[in-house]
Motif scaffolding. Structure first.
Motif, PDB file in Angstrom:
ATOM      1  N   TYR A  43       1.671   5.189   6.131  1.00  0.00           N
ATOM      2  CA  TYR A  43       0.774   5.901   5.221  1.00  0.00           C
ATOM      3  C   TYR A  43       0.339   5.062   4.020  1.00  0.00           C
ATOM      4  CZ  TYR A  43       3.071   9.562   7.905  1.00  0.00           C
ATOM      5  OH  TYR A  43       3.576  10.305   8.939  1.00  0.00           O
ATOM      6  N   ALA A  44       0.949   3.916   3.844  1.00  0.00           N
ATOM      7  CA  ALA A  44       0.718   3.132   2.627  1.00  0.00           C
ATOM      8  C   ALA A  44      -0.570   2.323   2.697  1.00  0.00           C
ATOM      9  CB  ALA A  44       1.899   2.209   2.357  1.00  0.00           C
ATOM     10  N   ALA A  45      -1.355   2.391   1.630  1.00  0.00           N
ATOM     11  CA  ALA A  45      -2.532   1.524   1.513  1.00  0.00           C
ATOM     12  C   ALA A  45      -2.097   0.115   1.135  1.00  0.00           C
ATOM     13  CB  ALA A  45      -3.487   2.091   0.463  1.00  0.00           C
ATOM     14  N   TYR A  46      -0.987   0.018   0.394  1.00  0.00           N
ATOM     15  CA  TYR A  46      -0.459  -1.278  -0.044  1.00  0.00           C
ATOM     16  C   TYR A  46       1.054  -1.258   0.131  1.00  0.00           C
ATOM     17  CZ  TYR A  46      -5.007  -1.279  -2.351  1.00  0.00           C
ATOM     18  OH  TYR A  46      -6.359  -1.190  -2.612  1.00  0.00           O
ATOM     19  N   CYS A  47       1.582  -2.385   0.577  1.00  0.00           N
ATOM     20  CA  CYS A  47       3.019  -2.455   0.825  1.00  0.00           C
ATOM     21  C   CYS A  47       3.573  -3.802   0.386  1.00  0.00           C
ATOM     22  CB  CYS A  47       3.304  -2.232   2.312  1.00  0.00           C
ATOM     23  SG  CYS A  47       5.041  -2.414   2.744  1.00  0.00           S
ATOM     24  N   PHE A  48       4.684  -3.767  -0.353  1.00  0.00           N
ATOM     25  CA  PHE A  48       5.385  -4.977  -0.754  1.00  0.00           C
ATOM     26  C   PHE A  48       6.781  -4.945  -0.129  1.00  0.00           C
ATOM     27  CE2 PHE A  48       2.532  -4.193  -4.431  1.00  0.00           C
ATOM     28  CZ  PHE A  48       1.738  -5.322  -4.295  1.00  0.00           C
ATOM     29  N   ARG A  49       7.058  -5.927   0.706  1.00  0.00           N
ATOM     30  CA  ARG A  49       8.398  -6.061   1.280  1.00  0.00           C
ATOM     31  C   ARG A  49       9.187  -7.090   0.478  1.00  0.00           C
ATOM     32  NH1 ARG A  49       7.836  -6.425   7.807  1.00  0.00           N
ATOM     33  NH2 ARG A  49       6.602  -4.550   8.171  1.00  0.00           N
ATOM     34  N   SER A  50      10.410  -6.738   0.176  1.00  0.00           N
ATOM     35  CA  SER A  50      11.291  -7.634  -0.581  1.00  0.00           C
ATOM     36  C   SER A  50      12.602  -7.812   0.165  1.00  0.00           C
ATOM     37  CB  SER A  50      11.573  -7.054  -1.975  1.00  0.00           C
ATOM     38  OG  SER A  50      10.396  -6.889  -2.718  1.00  0.00           O
ATOM     39  N   MET A  51      13.223  -8.966  -0.013  1.00  0.00           N
ATOM     40  CA  MET A  51      14.544  -9.216   0.559  1.00  0.00           C
ATOM     41  C   MET A  51      15.589  -8.438  -0.242  1.00  0.00           C
ATOM     42  SD  MET A  51      14.045 -11.330   3.106  1.00  0.00           S
ATOM     43  CE  MET A  51      15.633 -12.117   3.424  1.00  0.00           C
ATOM     44  N   VAL A  52      16.510  -7.775   0.450  1.00  0.00           N
ATOM     45  CA  VAL A  52      17.492  -6.939  -0.241  1.00  0.00           C
ATOM     46  C   VAL A  52      18.941  -7.302   0.094  1.00  0.00           C
ATOM     47  CG1 VAL A  52      15.872  -5.001  -0.366  1.00  0.00           C
ATOM     48  CG2 VAL A  52      17.464  -5.148   1.563  1.00  0.00           C
ATOM     49  N   GLU A  53      19.157  -8.275   0.976  1.00  0.00           N
ATOM     50  CA  GLU A  53      20.528  -8.623   1.357  1.00  0.00           C
ATOM     51  C   GLU A  53      21.308  -9.177   0.171  1.00  0.00           C
ATOM     52  OE1 GLU A  53      22.105  -7.960   3.925  1.00  0.00           O
ATOM     53  OE2 GLU A  53      20.931  -8.126   5.765  1.00  0.00           O
ATOM     54  N   ALA A  54      22.564  -8.764   0.061  1.00  0.00           N
ATOM     55  CA  ALA A  54      23.429  -9.228  -1.035  1.00  0.00           C
ATOM     56  C   ALA A  54      24.853  -9.375  -0.526  1.00  0.00           C
ATOM     57  CB  ALA A  54      23.385  -8.237  -2.203  1.00  0.00           C
ATOM     58  N   PRO A  55      25.667 -10.237  -1.162  1.00  0.00           N
ATOM     59  CA  PRO A  55      27.063 -10.411  -0.740  1.00  0.00           C
ATOM     60  C   PRO A  55      27.955  -9.298  -1.284  1.00  0.00           C
ATOM     61  CG  PRO A  55      26.573 -11.883  -2.552  1.00  0.00           C
ATOM     62  CD  PRO A  55      25.273 -11.186  -2.215  1.00  0.00           C
ATOM     63  N   SER A  56      27.625  -8.059  -0.918  1.00  0.00           N
ATOM     64  CA  SER A  56      28.414  -6.910  -1.355  1.00  0.00           C
ATOM     65  C   SER A  56      28.196  -5.782  -0.367  1.00  0.00           C
ATOM     66  CB  SER A  56      27.988  -6.465  -2.761  1.00  0.00           C
ATOM     67  OG  SER A  56      26.790  -5.720  -2.712  1.00  0.00           O
ATOM     68  N   SER A  57      28.767  -4.625  -0.652  1.00  0.00           N
ATOM     69  CA  SER A  57      28.581  -3.459   0.206  1.00  0.00           C
ATOM     70  C   SER A  57      27.212  -2.824   0.019  1.00  0.00           C
ATOM     71  CB  SER A  57      29.654  -2.408  -0.107  1.00  0.00           C
ATOM     72  OG  SER A  57      30.934  -2.936   0.131  1.00  0.00           O
ATOM     73  N   TRP A  58      26.465  -3.285  -0.971  1.00  0.00           N
ATOM     74  CA  TRP A  58      25.203  -2.634  -1.335  1.00  0.00           C
ATOM     75  C   TRP A  58      24.045  -3.612  -1.197  1.00  0.00           C
ATOM     76  CZ3 TRP A  58      26.305   2.304  -1.881  1.00  0.00           C
ATOM     77  CH2 TRP A  58      27.603   2.659  -2.293  1.00  0.00           C
ATOM     78  N   ASP A  59      22.871  -3.069  -0.918  1.00  0.00           N
ATOM     79  CA  ASP A  59      21.664  -3.882  -0.961  1.00  0.00           C
ATOM     80  C   ASP A  59      21.277  -4.127  -2.414  1.00  0.00           C
ATOM     81  OD1 ASP A  59      21.317  -4.133   1.762  1.00  0.00           O
ATOM     82  OD2 ASP A  59      20.179  -2.269   1.937  1.00  0.00           O
ATOM     83  N   SER A  60      20.570  -5.216  -2.647  1.00  0.00           N
ATOM     84  CA  SER A  60      20.116  -5.562  -3.992  1.00  0.00           C
ATOM     85  C   SER A  60      18.636  -5.240  -4.138  1.00  0.00           C
ATOM     86  CB  SER A  60      20.334  -7.050  -4.255  1.00  0.00           C
ATOM     87  OG  SER A  60      19.649  -7.445  -5.431  1.00  0.00           O
ATOM     88  N   THR A  61      18.250  -4.661  -5.264  1.00  0.00           N
ATOM     89  CA  THR A  61      16.837  -4.386  -5.546  1.00  0.00           C
ATOM     90  C   THR A  61      16.289  -5.340  -6.612  1.00  0.00           C
ATOM     91  OG1 THR A  61      17.354  -2.693  -7.219  1.00  0.00           O
ATOM     92  CG2 THR A  61      17.095  -1.954  -4.944  1.00  0.00           C
ATOM     93  N   LEU A  62      16.984  -6.452  -6.825  1.00  0.00           N
ATOM     94  CA  LEU A  62      16.551  -7.392  -7.861  1.00  0.00           C
ATOM     95  C   LEU A  62      15.175  -7.979  -7.537  1.00  0.00           C
ATOM     96  CD1 LEU A  62      17.347  -8.754 -10.514  1.00  0.00           C
ATOM     97  CD2 LEU A  62      18.382 -10.591  -9.184  1.00  0.00           C
TER      98      LEU A  62
END
Length: 293
Positions: free
Chosen positions: A235-254
């Motif tokens: 549905y998106a007119a514009y999309c930004f994909r970012s890398m989210v892998e991090a050395p922890s149990s959580w994804d990173s949104t940095l």
């Protein structure tokens, strides 16, 4: 929209391959492609017979589609689907165990610094600069009302972007976390509205439904997602994909926040927000009277 592989140098994602090949597919192959994309490829984990039945096509059509995408046959195609789905939904414990084994001699700060540097650089590498400029123009347009919404993990990204946009320009709203109050905002989301939505893996169905309703009313969707791509991309007119892998149990949104701050700078440069910021400073000064300081 931005097209990218899961990691630099990897094969393209199957969902991207399917979308890129749409013009070359037969009607049956397009139905099969839609079935796979509608269910985030999970339908492709079934047997070839069940997949064909769910898409109302022949098993021969399944094999032909696999070969058009460059696979030797259905088995090869399904293995690639399995790998992609596993990467997208792998459990936090599995992430943690892999990281501990691979980097047990390094300090966590060093490992995080390297990972975040890779994430930001890879995000920049896959960024469509023209698309970035278009989104900057869109969000700087004072005639458009901007709405923002994030998921369980990305709500903080939406809040951060909202706080800055609200200072720079009028007509900015942060949607409540509760879906029960979304309808009253949806009433005003017409062709002059843009919804900025954040959605990374463990993709949230209610955000997808919200995006669908917004587009049905003529509004635009700007999506921030991970390297695999949220179903909201449909549905998106514009999309930004970012890398989210991090050395922890959580994804990173940095890396997502990196794009947000770059957009904030671009929007500020295009707006007449200096007067607005000066007026805000005056109000903050006047408000001290009510705090007794």
């Amino acid at each position: 929209m931005t097209k990218a592989s899961a990691k630099p140098g990897d094969k393209p994602l199957i969902r991207d391959m399917l979308r890129d090949q749409q013009a070359n597919l037969t009607a049956a192959e397009r139905r099969l492609s839609a079935t796979l994309l509608d269910d985030s490829l999970v339908a492709g984990l079934q047997s070839i017979t069940r997949l064909a039945e769910s898409a109302e096509v022949s098993t021969a059509s399944v094999v032909r589609l696999a070969r058009k995408l460059g696979f030797e046959g259905f088995s090869d195609f399904q293995n690639a689907i399995r790998d992609e789905v596993a990467a997208r939904v792998k459990q936090p414990l599995a992430k943690l165990e892999t990281t501990d084994v691979a980097g047990h001699c390094d300090h966590i700060i060093s490992r995080f610094a390297r990972a975040m540097s890779r994430n930001i650089n890879a995000t920049i590498d896959r960024l469509d600069v023209d698309e970035f400029e278009q989104v900057t123009d869109l969000l700087a347009d004072p005639k458009r009302h901007i709405y923002l919404m994030g998921g369980r993990i990305t709500r903080s990204n939406a809040n951060y972007f909202f706080n800055h946009l609200q200072i720079i320009r009028p007509g900015v709203s942060l949607l409540d976390a509760s879906p029960s109050v979304w309808p009253q905002s949806l009433l005003d989301m017409d062709e002059n509205a843009t919804l900025v939505v954040f959605d990374i893996r463990r993709y949230e169905k209610q955000l997808e439904r919200l995006a669908k309703l917004v587009t049905q009313q003529g509004g635009n969707i700007v999506l921030f997602t991970d390297q695999w791509g949220s179903p909201i991309e449909t549905y998106a007119a514009y999309c930004f994909r970012s890398m989210v892998e991090a050395p922890s149990s959580w994804d990173s949104t940095l890396a997502i926040n990196f794009l947000i701050e770059a957009l904030i700078a671009g929007i500020q440069a295009r707006s007449s927000g200096n007067d607005r910021i000066a007026a805000l400073e005056q109000m903050i000064g006047a408000a001290r009277i009510f705090r007794g300081s």
